[in-house]
Design a protein around this motif. Structure first.
Motif: not given
Ligand code: SF4
Length: 192
Positions: A164-168, A134-138, A127-131, A143-145
């Motif tokens: 995501t790779f690039e942001a992390v 999860a991305l925040r945890r990474m 779901s958008e919320e879970n995604l 902005r990249p989000m």
């Protein structure tokens, strides 16, 4: 080639797994902990140990943690039958020579995980919320989000993963992401 030891797998998972592996790994670990009262820490039986005692290649290590989970669980009477089935189904039956190589992104994205199955591409399945969580945890910033979410809305899941790779990692990923293992090796290289 990159070599990591078993004790490094946790750390590698944390820093270099793409979201799909990360999710699977977390779920495997959760179940593993539940089954072993949290005390196992990947060394619960001789079957779980790396026979050679030396560093594994990255691919071997990945194959190993899957197998490790599988072997540990098979010995347990409390092993949830459904879960065992799903692991067996996905990674081959015990005793058979098994190919532990993960599927390509394309294949993962086009597959539909069943209920209680943690495989699949999170960019497509979460779901958008879970995604977002999860991305925040990474460590993906706000902005990249939004850029990642835009790719997801357009169903460009591999592009979302690449961003995501690039942001992390704070580095560009010109090749794009087409396989979870490729994400992992690019990440390991980027961090050297
Ligand atoms: Fe995994 Fe590929 Fe999806 Fe990224 S795009 S999360 S590597 S399946």
């Amino acid at each position: 080639s990159t070599e990591i030891s078993l004790k490094d797998i946790d750390q590698v998972a944390n820093s270099s797994f793409p979201l799909c592996m990360r999710h699977l790994f977390e779920k495997l670990r959760e179940t593993h902990h539940l089954k072993h009262g949290g005390g196992c820490n990947w060394g619960c039986s001789s079957r779980c140990r790396n026979p050679s005692g030396v560093g594994l290649s990255l691919d071997d290590a990945l194959a190993f943690w899957r197998r490790m989970f599988f072997d540990c669980q098979v010995g347990s009477e409390r092993f949830d039958k459904e879960y065992a089935y799903s692991i067996r189904h996905n990674y081959g039956k015990e005793g058979k020579r098994t190919d532990y190589t993960p599927y390509s992104c394309q294949k993962i994205i086009s597959s539909t995980p069943g209920t209680g199955d943690h495989h699949g591409c999170p960019y497509r399945n979460f779901s958008e919320e879970n995604l977002r969580a999860a991305l925040r945890r990474m460590g993906v910033g706000e902005r990249p989000m939004e850029e990642v979410m835009e790719r997801v809305r357009n169903r460009h899941y591999q592009l979302a993963c690449t961003l995501t790779f690039e942001a992390v990692h704070g580095t560009s990923c010109d090749s794009g992401v087409n396989h979870p293992n490729q994400y992992l090796s690019l990440s390991q290289r980027a961090m050297q």
